[in-house]
Design a protein around this motif. Sequence first.
Motif, PDB file in Angstrom:
ATOM      1  N   GLY B  76     -74.474  16.507 -36.446  1.00  0.00           N
ATOM      2  CA  GLY B  76     -73.028  16.523 -36.634  1.00  0.00           C
ATOM      3  C   GLY B  76     -72.312  15.467 -35.813  1.00  0.00           C
ATOM      4  O   GLY B  76     -71.090  15.511 -35.662  1.00  0.00           O
ATOM      5  N   LEU B  77     -73.068  14.523 -35.284  1.00  0.00           N
ATOM      6  CA  LEU B  77     -72.450  13.547 -34.378  1.00  0.00           C
ATOM      7  C   LEU B  77     -71.759  12.427 -35.154  1.00  0.00           C
ATOM      8  O   LEU B  77     -70.694  11.963 -34.774  1.00  0.00           O
ATOM      9  N   GLU B  78     -72.372  11.985 -36.242  1.00  0.00           N
ATOM     10  CA  GLU B  78     -71.750  10.878 -36.970  1.00  0.00           C
ATOM     11  C   GLU B  78     -70.522  11.378 -37.709  1.00  0.00           C
ATOM     12  O   GLU B  78     -70.394  12.556 -38.019  1.00  0.00           O
ATOM     13  N   LYS B  79     -69.624  10.434 -37.933  1.00  0.00           N
ATOM     14  CA  LYS B  79     -68.375  10.791 -38.615  1.00  0.00           C
ATOM     15  C   LYS B  79     -68.440  10.222 -40.022  1.00  0.00           C
ATOM     16  O   LYS B  79     -68.309   9.016 -40.212  1.00  0.00           O
ATOM     17  N   GLY B  80     -68.640  11.093 -41.001  1.00  0.00           N
ATOM     18  CA  GLY B  80     -68.816  10.607 -42.357  1.00  0.00           C
ATOM     19  C   GLY B  80     -70.064   9.756 -42.440  1.00  0.00           C
ATOM     20  O   GLY B  80     -71.154  10.212 -42.123  1.00  0.00           O
ATOM     21  N   THR B  81     -69.881   8.513 -42.831  1.00  0.00           N
ATOM     22  CA  THR B  81     -71.037   7.617 -42.911  1.00  0.00           C
ATOM     23  C   THR B  81     -71.117   6.698 -41.701  1.00  0.00           C
ATOM     24  O   THR B  81     -71.992   5.848 -41.624  1.00  0.00           O
ATOM     25  N   GLU B  82     -70.188   6.868 -40.744  1.00  0.00           N
ATOM     26  CA  GLU B  82     -70.177   6.000 -39.564  1.00  0.00           C
ATOM     27  C   GLU B  82     -70.869   6.666 -38.397  1.00  0.00           C
ATOM     28  O   GLU B  82     -70.607   7.827 -38.083  1.00  0.00           O
ATOM     29  N   LEU B  83     -71.708   5.908 -37.739  1.00  0.00           N
ATOM     30  CA  LEU B  83     -72.337   6.440 -36.534  1.00  0.00           C
ATOM     31  C   LEU B  83     -71.288   6.618 -35.449  1.00  0.00           C
ATOM     32  O   LEU B  83     -70.328   5.858 -35.363  1.00  0.00           O
ATOM     33  N   ASP B  84     -71.505   7.622 -34.618  1.00  0.00           N
ATOM     34  CA  ASP B  84     -70.685   7.761 -33.429  1.00  0.00           C
ATOM     35  C   ASP B  84     -70.966   6.554 -32.516  1.00  0.00           C
ATOM     36  O   ASP B  84     -72.101   6.060 -32.467  1.00  0.00           O
ATOM     37  N   PRO B  85     -69.959   6.077 -31.788  1.00  0.00           N
ATOM     38  CA  PRO B  85     -70.203   4.960 -30.869  1.00  0.00           C
ATOM     39  C   PRO B  85     -71.370   5.216 -29.908  1.00  0.00           C
ATOM     40  O   PRO B  85     -72.063   4.268 -29.516  1.00  0.00           O
ATOM     41  N   VAL B  86     -71.588   6.455 -29.553  1.00  0.00           N
ATOM     42  CA  VAL B  86     -72.727   6.763 -28.682  1.00  0.00           C
ATOM     43  C   VAL B  86     -74.038   6.439 -29.403  1.00  0.00           C
ATOM     44  O   VAL B  86     -74.959   5.840 -28.827  1.00  0.00           O
ATOM     45  N   GLN B  87     -74.111   6.810 -30.670  1.00  0.00           N
ATOM     46  CA  GLN B  87     -75.324   6.484 -31.433  1.00  0.00           C
ATOM     47  C   GLN B  87     -75.481   4.972 -31.552  1.00  0.00           C
ATOM     48  O   GLN B  87     -76.574   4.425 -31.392  1.00  0.00           O
ATOM     49  N   GLN B  88     -74.359   4.290 -31.830  1.00  0.00           N
ATOM     50  CA  GLN B  88     -74.403   2.833 -31.949  1.00  0.00           C
ATOM     51  C   GLN B  88     -74.831   2.195 -30.627  1.00  0.00           C
ATOM     52  O   GLN B  88     -75.614   1.242 -30.600  1.00  0.00           O
ATOM     53  N   GLY B  89     -74.335   2.766 -29.535  1.00  0.00           N
ATOM     54  CA  GLY B  89     -74.702   2.236 -28.223  1.00  0.00           C
ATOM     55  C   GLY B  89     -76.185   2.373 -27.946  1.00  0.00           C
ATOM     56  O   GLY B  89     -76.828   1.453 -27.434  1.00  0.00           O
ATOM     57  N   PHE B  90     -76.752   3.509 -28.307  1.00  0.00           N
ATOM     58  CA  PHE B  90     -78.191   3.696 -28.101  1.00  0.00           C
ATOM     59  C   PHE B  90     -78.989   2.706 -28.957  1.00  0.00           C
ATOM     60  O   PHE B  90     -80.054   2.240 -28.541  1.00  0.00           O
ATOM     61  N   MET B  91     -78.484   2.378 -30.134  1.00  0.00           N
ATOM     62  CA  MET B  91     -79.156   1.375 -30.963  1.00  0.00           C
ATOM     63  C   MET B  91     -79.020  -0.005 -30.340  1.00  0.00           C
ATOM     64  O   MET B  91     -79.996  -0.732 -30.160  1.00  0.00           O
ATOM     65  N   ASN B  92     -77.803  -0.361 -30.004  1.00  0.00           N
ATOM     66  CA  ASN B  92     -77.539  -1.730 -29.552  1.00  0.00           C
ATOM     67  C   ASN B  92     -78.198  -2.048 -28.217  1.00  0.00           C
ATOM     68  O   ASN B  92     -78.610  -3.176 -27.985  1.00  0.00           O
ATOM     69  N   CYS B  93     -78.230  -1.064 -27.340  1.00  0.00           N
ATOM     70  CA  CYS B  93     -78.689  -1.321 -25.966  1.00  0.00           C
ATOM     71  C   CYS B  93     -80.102  -0.800 -25.724  1.00  0.00           C
ATOM     72  O   CYS B  93     -80.523  -0.663 -24.587  1.00  0.00           O
ATOM     73  N   HIS B  94     -80.774  -0.485 -26.771  1.00  0.00           N
ATOM     74  CA  HIS B  94     -82.153  -0.017 -26.651  1.00  0.00           C
ATOM     75  C   HIS B  94     -82.232   1.205 -25.723  1.00  0.00           C
ATOM     76  O   HIS B  94     -83.017   1.242 -24.781  1.00  0.00           O
ATOM     77  N   GLY B  95     -81.392   2.186 -26.040  1.00  0.00           N
ATOM     78  CA  GLY B  95     -81.343   3.385 -25.204  1.00  0.00           C
ATOM     79  C   GLY B  95     -82.469   4.355 -25.479  1.00  0.00           C
ATOM     80  O   GLY B  95     -82.454   5.471 -24.964  1.00  0.00           O
ATOM     81  N   LEU B  96     -83.406   3.962 -26.297  1.00  0.00           N
ATOM     82  CA  LEU B  96     -84.499   4.883 -26.589  1.00  0.00           C
ATOM     83  C   LEU B  96     -85.800   4.121 -26.809  1.00  0.00           C
ATOM     84  O   LEU B  96     -85.794   2.967 -27.204  1.00  0.00           O
ATOM     85  N   GLN B  97     -86.889   4.791 -26.488  1.00  0.00           N
ATOM     86  CA  GLN B  97     -88.196   4.291 -26.911  1.00  0.00           C
ATOM     87  C   GLN B  97     -88.785   5.275 -27.907  1.00  0.00           C
ATOM     88  O   GLN B  97     -88.693   5.087 -29.106  1.00  0.00           O
ATOM     89  N   CYS B  98     -89.362   6.371 -27.408  1.00  0.00           N
ATOM     90  CA  CYS B  98     -89.965   7.304 -28.367  1.00  0.00           C
ATOM     91  C   CYS B  98     -88.912   8.111 -29.104  1.00  0.00           C
ATOM     92  O   CYS B  98     -89.163   8.617 -30.186  1.00  0.00           O
TER      93      CYS B  98
END
Lengths: 292, 195
Positions: B76-98
């Motif tokens: 429920g984090l994304e808004k419609g078809t847009e990612l939440d900025p937090v999700q975008q941040g994890f993508m952009n800044c490599h906030g995840l590995q596994c």
Amino acid sequence: MQVPAPFDYERATSVDHAIGLLERLGSGSRLVAGGHSLLPMMKLRLANLEYLIDINDLHDELGYITVEPTRIRIGAMARHRELLESDDLAAHFPIVRDAERVIADPIVRNRGTLGGSLCQADPSEDLSAVCTTLAAECVIRSSSGERVVTMDEFHRGPYETAVADDEMLVEVRLPIRPGGSSAYEKVERRAGDWAVVSAGAAVWLDGGVISDARVGLAAVGPNTTGIAAVSQALRGQVPSEEAYASAGAIAAQSCRPTADGRGSVEYKRHLADELTRRALRRAVARATGEES
Amino acid sequence: MQVTMSVNGDEVTSEIEGRLLLVHYLRDHLGLTGTHWGCDTSNCGTCVVWLDDEPVKSCTVLAAMAGGHEVRTVEGLEKGTELDPVQQGFMNCHGLQCGFCTPGMMMTARALLDRNPDPTDGEIREAISGQICRCTGYATIVRSIHWAADHERAAAAAAASGALTGDEVVERVLEEADPSGGSETPQTVGAGSES
């Protein structure tokens, strides 16, 4: 996957309703507040019960922090985060914020409650040590009325309290005494862990002399421990490193640690000594305005 | 027993056992497997969801306790078809590995930014201190949350100024919120307008 054994779930809508349920369902029932101590024990089958009575809807009734001239009254359902963020509590009893900062983690603090912490009666539990240090009074209610007990009376042993099967802890009262301050020191293995040892200190100064002091320790005996001999040794003393050292030595001698994965008896006595000194030093610095 | 709650805005009703934990209810009954289940002892934080707007560890909350309340999961984090900025941040800044800790991390980050739109490094680290990443550490996670905060503040400022609207704001914000200035963060991937 760890799941509790089967039980019947009930939800209380008021304190009176909860007490009525406790009376009706008997000794096989338990109250659950935040659940962050009880549910893990149920998963591990260390706690087994027939009925679980959820009192989270009682937060509106029991979530208060009320400042009165001579005491602060805190409802048993006040959550850790609310205690941490209360400026009233921090102003009167900085020990509470000290302790809350090192209790579990922010997400657990969103759920856990004061009453649940005290009723769990874990000898390592931080708020119990805080309440012991501050000489808190515990208000216990049943259908026949309320009674008030001291922390010494409240904790009967590990995981055992003065609250009977048909009773409920509803409030904790912290007495306000002028001229004092307080502090809490804890050593843990990692952030948010139970204490290896922790020490709370409250001091009151009058004309540059310690008029009274209290030290409470966690994780070094069957209960959180208020050490009367420390109070006696410090009364009438001018605050000094020598005074703190003698208090620390008394604390180390008076406590009853056991060796476990968190450390040896010798190490825990060393911590009781050192943390008592640090807590007293900080409490005095705060009482004299040298530290906030 | 029958339990009814709101999950990501939808009312759901189920017949459950009193002992069912919220994390298992979400995953096994509702199929919302974005919420992960890790240590089972309230330590690792991978099961974090919101209960009435506050992050909780759903391995230590009964599904029955959520009855009548609002639950929000990573789905429920994304808004419609847009990612939440937090999700975008994890993508952009490599906030995840596994990615195992990621849903819980993002739910906690969202709650932090809702309360504190401009957190310091220390405040971010404190907020996620009850959550464990075993892949590499927390530097890129902290950077991701900063990215989201910077992004949202820039978007708010741009919208308030009225100088830009619609797609222009989004475009500009994504450029301006390039995670903490390029050369200092060589690990950063997919930053800026490409996202």
